[in-house]
Motif scaffolding. Structure first.
Motif, PDB file in Angstrom:
ATOM      1  N   GLY A 159      15.448   3.696  -1.801  1.00 17.74           N
ATOM      2  CA  GLY A 159      16.329   4.817  -2.098  1.00 17.74           C
ATOM      3  C   GLY A 159      17.413   4.498  -3.108  1.00 17.74           C
ATOM      4  O   GLY A 159      18.251   5.356  -3.399  1.00 17.74           O
ATOM      5  N   ASN A 160      17.414   3.292  -3.679  1.00 16.86           N
ATOM      6  CA  ASN A 160      18.477   2.893  -4.610  1.00 16.86           C
ATOM      7  C   ASN A 160      18.580   3.888  -5.764  1.00 16.86           C
ATOM      8  O   ASN A 160      17.580   4.248  -6.383  1.00 16.86           O
ATOM      9  CB  ASN A 160      18.192   1.487  -5.137  1.00 16.86           C
ATOM     10  CG  ASN A 160      19.335   0.946  -5.972  1.00 16.86           C
ATOM     11  OD1 ASN A 160      19.525   1.342  -7.106  1.00 16.86           O
ATOM     12  ND2 ASN A 160      20.086   0.024  -5.394  1.00 16.86           N
ATOM     13  N   VAL A 161      19.800   4.330  -6.061  1.00 18.73           N
ATOM     14  CA  VAL A 161      20.003   5.381  -7.048  1.00 18.73           C
ATOM     15  C   VAL A 161      19.760   4.906  -8.474  1.00 18.73           C
ATOM     16  O   VAL A 161      19.564   5.712  -9.386  1.00 18.73           O
ATOM     17  CB  VAL A 161      21.427   5.975  -6.914  1.00 18.73           C
ATOM     18  CG1 VAL A 161      22.482   4.979  -7.414  1.00 18.73           C
ATOM     19  CG2 VAL A 161      21.538   7.307  -7.638  1.00 18.73           C
ATOM     20  N   ALA A 162      19.726   3.593  -8.686  1.00 15.47           N
ATOM     21  CA  ALA A 162      19.484   3.066 -10.026  1.00 15.47           C
ATOM     22  C   ALA A 162      18.016   2.765 -10.279  1.00 15.47           C
ATOM     23  O   ALA A 162      17.520   2.978 -11.377  1.00 15.47           O
ATOM     24  CB  ALA A 162      20.313   1.799 -10.259  1.00 15.47           C
ATOM     25  N   PHE A 163      17.310   2.253  -9.242  1.00 16.94           N
ATOM     26  CA  PHE A 163      15.926   1.828  -9.483  1.00 16.94           C
ATOM     27  C   PHE A 163      14.992   2.088  -8.307  1.00 16.94           C
ATOM     28  O   PHE A 163      13.851   1.612  -8.301  1.00 16.94           O
ATOM     29  CB  PHE A 163      15.880   0.331  -9.831  1.00 16.94           C
ATOM     30  CG  PHE A 163      16.412  -0.564  -8.740  1.00 16.94           C
ATOM     31  CD1 PHE A 163      15.582  -1.056  -7.743  1.00 16.94           C
ATOM     32  CD2 PHE A 163      17.756  -0.908  -8.701  1.00 16.94           C
ATOM     33  CE1 PHE A 163      16.071  -1.877  -6.737  1.00 16.94           C
ATOM     34  CE2 PHE A 163      18.250  -1.734  -7.705  1.00 16.94           C
ATOM     35  CZ  PHE A 163      17.405  -2.215  -6.713  1.00 16.94           C
ATOM     36  N   GLY A 164      15.439   2.848  -7.297  1.00 17.48           N
ATOM     37  CA  GLY A 164      14.644   3.047  -6.091  1.00 17.48           C
ATOM     38  C   GLY A 164      13.253   3.585  -6.348  1.00 17.48           C
ATOM     39  O   GLY A 164      13.085   4.590  -7.041  1.00 17.48           O
ATOM     40  N   LEU A 165      12.250   2.939  -5.763  1.00 16.25           N
ATOM     41  CA  LEU A 165      10.857   3.311  -5.993  1.00 16.25           C
ATOM     42  C   LEU A 165      10.550   4.709  -5.470  1.00 16.25           C
ATOM     43  O   LEU A 165       9.672   5.389  -5.989  1.00 16.25           O
ATOM     44  CB  LEU A 165       9.943   2.276  -5.333  1.00 16.25           C
ATOM     45  CG  LEU A 165       8.439   2.491  -5.503  1.00 16.25           C
ATOM     46  CD1 LEU A 165       7.749   1.162  -5.796  1.00 16.25           C
ATOM     47  CD2 LEU A 165       7.821   3.113  -4.249  1.00 16.25           C
ATOM     48  N   ARG A 166      11.262   5.152  -4.440  1.00 20.38           N
ATOM     49  CA  ARG A 166      11.034   6.498  -3.903  1.00 20.38           C
ATOM     50  C   ARG A 166      12.125   7.490  -4.296  1.00 20.38           C
ATOM     51  O   ARG A 166      12.131   8.614  -3.798  1.00 20.38           O
ATOM     52  CB  ARG A 166      10.940   6.436  -2.380  1.00 20.38           C
ATOM     53  CG  ARG A 166       9.725   5.701  -1.852  1.00 20.38           C
ATOM     54  CD  ARG A 166       9.545   6.036  -0.393  1.00 20.38           C
ATOM     55  NE  ARG A 166       8.516   5.245   0.256  1.00 20.38           N
ATOM     56  CZ  ARG A 166       8.126   5.431   1.509  1.00 20.38           C
ATOM     57  NH1 ARG A 166       8.700   6.377   2.235  1.00 20.38           N
ATOM     58  NH2 ARG A 166       7.192   4.677   2.041  1.00 20.38           N
ATOM     59  N   THR A 181       6.806   9.855  -6.621  1.00 18.79           N
ATOM     60  CA  THR A 181       8.146   9.816  -7.193  1.00 18.79           C
ATOM     61  C   THR A 181       8.128  10.162  -8.671  1.00 18.79           C
ATOM     62  O   THR A 181       8.999  10.902  -9.163  1.00 18.79           O
ATOM     63  CB  THR A 181       8.772   8.423  -6.992  1.00 18.79           C
ATOM     64  OG1 THR A 181       8.717   8.079  -5.601  1.00 18.79           O
ATOM     65  CG2 THR A 181      10.229   8.403  -7.433  1.00 18.79           C
ATOM     66  N   GLU A 182       7.131   9.652  -9.407  1.00 22.46           N
ATOM     67  CA  GLU A 182       7.024   9.979 -10.832  1.00 22.46           C
ATOM     68  C   GLU A 182       6.801  11.474 -11.027  1.00 22.46           C
ATOM     69  O   GLU A 182       7.361  12.080 -11.952  1.00 22.46           O
ATOM     70  CB  GLU A 182       5.888   9.177 -11.466  1.00 22.46           C
ATOM     71  CG  GLU A 182       6.195   7.698 -11.651  1.00 22.46           C
ATOM     72  CD  GLU A 182       7.388   7.449 -12.547  1.00 22.46           C
ATOM     73  OE1 GLU A 182       7.583   8.219 -13.513  1.00 22.46           O
ATOM     74  OE2 GLU A 182       8.148   6.500 -12.275  1.00 22.46           O
ATOM     75  N   PRO A 217      16.728   6.538 -12.717  1.00 26.32           N
ATOM     76  CA  PRO A 217      16.162   6.697 -14.072  1.00 26.32           C
ATOM     77  C   PRO A 217      14.685   6.359 -14.255  1.00 26.32           C
ATOM     78  O   PRO A 217      14.028   7.138 -14.953  1.00 26.32           O
ATOM     79  CB  PRO A 217      17.078   5.809 -14.918  1.00 26.32           C
ATOM     80  CG  PRO A 217      18.404   5.869 -14.206  1.00 26.32           C
ATOM     81  CD  PRO A 217      18.059   5.950 -12.731  1.00 26.32           C
ATOM     82  N   PRO A 218      14.059   5.319 -13.764  1.00 28.45           N
ATOM     83  CA  PRO A 218      14.582   4.158 -13.051  1.00 28.45           C
ATOM     84  C   PRO A 218      14.903   3.017 -14.017  1.00 28.45           C
ATOM     85  O   PRO A 218      14.370   2.974 -15.122  1.00 28.45           O
ATOM     86  CB  PRO A 218      13.397   3.762 -12.161  1.00 28.45           C
ATOM     87  CG  PRO A 218      12.207   4.096 -13.000  1.00 28.45           C
ATOM     88  CD  PRO A 218      12.580   5.315 -13.813  1.00 28.45           C
ATOM     89  N   ARG A 230       0.832  -1.203   0.000  1.00 30.64           N
ATOM     90  CA  ARG A 230       0.000   0.000   0.000  1.00 30.64           C
ATOM     91  C   ARG A 230       0.869   1.257   0.000  1.00 30.64           C
ATOM     92  O   ARG A 230       0.593   2.228  -0.705  1.00 30.64           O
ATOM     93  CB  ARG A 230      -0.929  -0.023   1.207  1.00 30.64           C
ATOM     94  CG  ARG A 230      -1.962   1.097   1.204  1.00 30.64           C
ATOM     95  CD  ARG A 230      -3.139   0.808   2.126  1.00 30.64           C
ATOM     96  NE  ARG A 230      -2.730   0.540   3.499  1.00 30.64           N
ATOM     97  CZ  ARG A 230      -2.767  -0.659   4.080  1.00 30.64           C
ATOM     98  NH1 ARG A 230      -3.180  -1.722   3.396  1.00 30.64           N
ATOM     99  NH2 ARG A 230      -2.401  -0.830   5.335  1.00 30.64           N
ATOM    100  N   SER A 231       1.949   1.234   0.781  1.00 32.00           N
ATOM    101  CA  SER A 231       2.859   2.376   0.833  1.00 32.00           C
ATOM    102  C   SER A 231       3.510   2.613  -0.525  1.00 32.00           C
ATOM    103  O   SER A 231       3.623   3.761  -0.984  1.00 32.00           O
ATOM    104  CB  SER A 231       3.936   2.128   1.895  1.00 32.00           C
ATOM    105  OG  SER A 231       4.881   3.177   1.907  1.00 32.00           O
ATOM    106  N   GLU A 232       3.914   1.536  -1.182  1.00 31.57           N
ATOM    107  CA  GLU A 232       4.536   1.676  -2.497  1.00 31.57           C
ATOM    108  C   GLU A 232       3.543   2.230  -3.511  1.00 31.57           C
ATOM    109  O   GLU A 232       3.905   3.052  -4.364  1.00 31.57           O
ATOM    110  CB  GLU A 232       5.098   0.332  -2.951  1.00 31.57           C
ATOM    111  CG  GLU A 232       6.313  -0.107  -2.130  1.00 31.57           C
ATOM    112  CD  GLU A 232       6.877  -1.448  -2.571  1.00 31.57           C
ATOM    113  OE1 GLU A 232       6.164  -2.185  -3.294  1.00 31.57           O
ATOM    114  OE2 GLU A 232       8.024  -1.760  -2.187  1.00 31.57           O
ATOM    115  N   ALA A 233       2.286   1.814  -3.410  1.00 38.01           N
ATOM    116  CA  ALA A 233       1.259   2.310  -4.323  1.00 38.01           C
ATOM    117  C   ALA A 233       1.011   3.809  -4.123  1.00 38.01           C
ATOM    118  O   ALA A 233       0.703   4.527  -5.073  1.00 38.01           O
ATOM    119  CB  ALA A 233      -0.040   1.533  -4.124  1.00 38.01           C
TER     120      ALA A 233
END
Length: 203
Positions: free
Chosen positions: A78-85, A21-22, A90-91, A12-15
């Motif tokens: 928080g990952n700099v390559a693909f982090g969701l937030r 983030t977008e 880029p991601p 739910r948090s990711e949703a």
């Protein structure tokens, strides 16, 4: 929203945070490209400050803490390559096939510029490091970069790019991978070779 602690709460948090983030990615891009007038810029600044205050009402007190799921899996928000937030990411969305080949298609806009109109060389390295490492990762046995060697063949224009990699060979817990970055026309701009190591499990 309290800190998620169950799989349903994490989902739910990711949703909730993914669209935020977008929007931030779009904000970064339009801030670089904007020709808005002074009044609009100042109003946008005030709105961003207001949004920052809203999001700051409840913060994790440890900015470097590794967040994990209830099962102990790291949450790479928080990952700099693909982090969701991470709006800076880029991601990268890596696709793998049954042969060990990995690919990622993405669009690199103004936020990733180095020389005018071109992707920064360090961003190219970040992308290739991540995509090459995907050939080495195993379930419950992640790999880390040992070495990464790049050859910049030609400038990489901003816009659509493709990264691809494949396994050259495996050797005693190491994966030797090769790969390349291609521009929108399919021409190779960067070539890469890497050695990725799977650390031994602690006894």
């Amino acid at each position: 929203m309290n800190r998620p602690s169950t799989p349903d709460e994490i989902q739910r948090s990711e949703a909730v945070y993914s669209p935020l983030t977008e929007s931030l990615r779009r904000l970064i891009d339009v801030t670089i490209r904007s020709d808005a007038g002074e009044a609009d810029v100042r109003r946008a600044h005030a709105l961003i400050e207001e949004a920052t205050d809203l999001l700051s009402v409840q913060l994790d007190p440890d900015p470097f803490r590794v967040r994990t799921t209830p099962e102990g899996r790291p949450l790479t928000w928080g990952n700099v390559a693909f982090g969701l937030r991470n709006a800076v990411a880029p991601p990268l969305r890596v696709q793998r096939d049954g042969t060990g080949r990995a690919t990622a298609d993405l669009v690199l806009g103004a936020a990733y510029e180095g020389p005018a109109g071109q992707v920064h060389g360090g961003v190219c390295a970040l992308i290739l490091d991540h995509v090459l490492s995907a050939t080495a990762h195993r379930r419950d046995a992640p790999a880390v970069t040992g070495t990464l060697t790049l050859r910049y063949v030609a400038p990489t224009p901003l816009g659509p790019v493709r990264a691809e990699s494949w396994t050259d060979r495996e050797e005693r817990g190491k994966t030797f991978a090769v790969g390349q970055l291609l521009n929108a026309d399919g021409a190779v701009t960067v070539q890469a070779e890497g050695i990725f190591i799977r650390p031994k499990a602690k006894s």
